[in-house]
Motif scaffolding. Structure first.
Motif: not given
Length: 586
Positions: A18-19, A22-23, A15
């Motif tokens: 993934r963050v 994306e960011e 997780d």
């Protein structure tokens, strides 16, 4: 106690990754595995497996729209390379990006947008810089080192890369040049502007002196502090030497034209616009910089003398038609004082190509007014000299004949002849010494009477000679006969008249009266206290000269008297006007 909740550490890590994906502040993508480094490989064999929001936004796609898309749909060329590359946005517009790849189960891509200036400095443009002879450099303030590109290293004689410090470079420039460069850079930094300098330095390796041109721009960090500088360097030795040689030739030309008192001009035909290259042009035309220059139309129709316009126009037409050097002469009215000045003009029409019409005339102008006047004066002086020599020879001939007829012996002939020739020579000497070719009446009298004077000749005291009258200069045409008349009067007085005894006196007075071209000369010769005078029984050469020469050559009215107390002569003669052309100072 409540229920126990178990957490899966591996899931939490996924997780977080993934963050972060994306960011991220840069574009990130995962593409299907493929060896993109193989030359000529097809990019359509790769597919985008995942893309973060930043990349979607950069390329104009919505979140998740890039997943499953062939990579070739985004590329501007078939293969994918590291570095600056052009991609296509969703709307078809190009965008320059920098790409970095890393291989794994799939290939991950880092894609960053770059601005236009960075795109210009991209790898594909470096060849253009090299072709232009430009080498790139970068100075890092932290390390103090200058990083050189290959071309910059070749120019400076150093290996490429971070191989040069400012201290090393300063030693090859020289203290004075280094101080000047530091001042230029300091001023540019204060103003926030790029800078450009030229300087001489000794190359590393061969120690050869070259001239380099450097341009630079400061780099600042996020806090506004100086972090370094970037720029380009170029070897401009040949260009500067050629420029200096051209400037030297131009300077020599300007010195030569200045010494020759020549004005330099350009006339652009299509615009009828003139460029005056030096101050002499303005001096010749009597104009100031505020008055401006003069084009062909104004020159021909307003400044040029009407009588000269046809000839100058014809000279211009002939030079244009025959592609020859223009030679023209004319009179112009000078603006400053309104006087007419004569100029000589020479020039050549320049063409862009052999068969095209000329675009401009380049030429020189000389003010030849004084030279033309001098030539005219010289011609007049030569004519005057011929006339004077002719008259002198005629006078000598008359002296020889008359002296021979009146002489009683060889000795008397020699004495009289030599005296008269000496008088003639004295008169010519006085004429030659004067700049205006005139002779002072008082000087002619003094030359003849000085041997008989006892003291001053101003009439004061017991002097034998008294001269009284205003300053009068006699023109050459009357100075010779009057000088000879004074000689004959003096000779007669010394032989038979007042100057033949110690008690005798001679008084000469003259006045300038109104009348005639330049006034009337009244001349009076009075002898006294000499032997008793009797009228002559026969007319000698002296008497004939006094009566005939003064009457015919001077147009004088001559009256002679022979009272017992002393001989008298009165002459009234018109004075001719002075010829200004014979004055070399006019």
């Amino acid at each position: 106690m409540g229920d126990r909740v178990d957490h899966d550490p591996a899931a939490s890590t996924i997780d977080l990754h993934r963050v972060a994906f994306e960011e991220a502040a840069v574009g990130l993508a995962i593409v299907s595995a493929h060896d993109h480094s193989v030359p000529g490989s097809a990019a359509h064999e790769s597919t985008i497996l995942d893309a973060n929001r930043h990349l979607c936004h950069l390329l104009g796609y919505g979140a998740g729209e890039l997943v499953g898309m062939p990579l070739s749909d985004l590329l501007d060329r078939p293969s994918l390379v590291d570095g600056v590359q052009r991609w296509r946005r969703a709307d078809g517009r190009p965008v320059d990006v920098r790409v970095r790849r890393s291989a794994g189960l799939g290939t991950s891509l880092v894609v960053e947008a770059i601005d236009a200036d960075e795109a210009v400095r991209a790898e594909q443009n470096r060849e253009a810089l090299i072709a232009a002879g430009l080498g790139e450099w970068r100075w890092d303030r932290g390390t103090g080192l200058v990083t050189l590109s290959r071309r910059a290293g070749q120019i400076l004689g150093h290996p490429p890369g971070p191989s040069l410090s400012w201290t090393d470079l300063r030693g090859r420039i020289g203290e004075a040049e280094a101080a000047r460069i530091a001042d230029v850079v300091r001023e540019a930094l204060a103003a926030g502007l790029p800078y450009a300098v030229e300087c001489r330095l000794r190359r590393a390796g061969d120690d050869r002196e070259i001239i380099v041109g450097t341009r630079g721009q400061a780099l600042f960090g996020p806090d506004g502090g100086l972090t370094g500088m970037v720029g380009v360097v170029q070897d401009i030795t040949t260009r500067v030497e050629a420029r200096d040689a051209l400037l030297g030739r131009e300077q020599r030309l300007r010195v030569a034209t200045s010494l020759a008192r020549l004005g330099i001009f350009e006339w652009h035909m299509l615009e009828d616009h003139a460029i005056w290259e030096n101050e002499r042009m303005f001096e010749i035309f009597g104009r100031t910089a505020a008055d401006g220059t003069v084009g062909k139309t104004e020159f021909l129709n307003e400044l040029l003398h009407p009588d000269d316009r046809t000839a100058v126009r014809q000279a211009i037409s002939t030079a244009l038609r025959d592609d020859e050097i223009l030679h023209a002469t004319g009179r112009i009215r000078r603006k400053s004082d309104g006087t007419w000045r004569t100029i000589d003009m020479a020039g050549r029409f320049e063409r862009d190509a052999p068969n095209r019409l000329p675009r401009r005339l380049i030429g020189v102008v000389a003010d030849v007014t004084d030279r033309r006047h001098a030539e005219e004066r010289q011609t007049l002086l030569i004519r005057e000299l011929h006339h004077r020599v002719k008259n002198t020879l005629a006078t000598v001939q008359a002296i020889v004949g008359s002296t021979a007829r009146t002489a009683s012996s060889i000795e008397s002939f020699y004495e009289a002849f030599v005296g008269r020739i000496m008088s003639l020579a004295h008169t010519h000497s006085v004429l030659t010494e004067d700049t205006w070719q005139t002779a002072s009446l008082r000087t002619l009298l003094v030359n003849e009477l000085k041997p008989y004077a006892e003291g001053a000749m101003d009439g004061a005291g017991d002097g034998r000679i008294a001269l009284e009258g205003p300053p009068i200069d006699l023109a050459s045409e009357i100075a010779v006969p009057i000088g000879m008349a004074i000689h004959e009067l003096t000779t007669n007085a010394a032989k038979y008249g007042a100057l033949s005894t110690r008690s005798g006196r001679v008084a000469v007075t003259w006045q300038l009266l109104p009348g005639g071209p330049a006034g009337m000369l009244r001349f009076a010769w009075q002898e006294s206290h000499g032997p008793p005078v009797q009228p002559p029984r026969r007319q000698g050469f002296g008497s004939r000269l006094l009566q005939r020469v003064l009457t015919t050559q001077v147009q004088a009215e001559v009256e002679t008297e022979y009272p017992p107390e002393g001989f008298r002569l009165t002459m009234l003669a018109p004075l001719p006007k002075r010829n200004d052309a014979l004055n070399p100072l006019a």
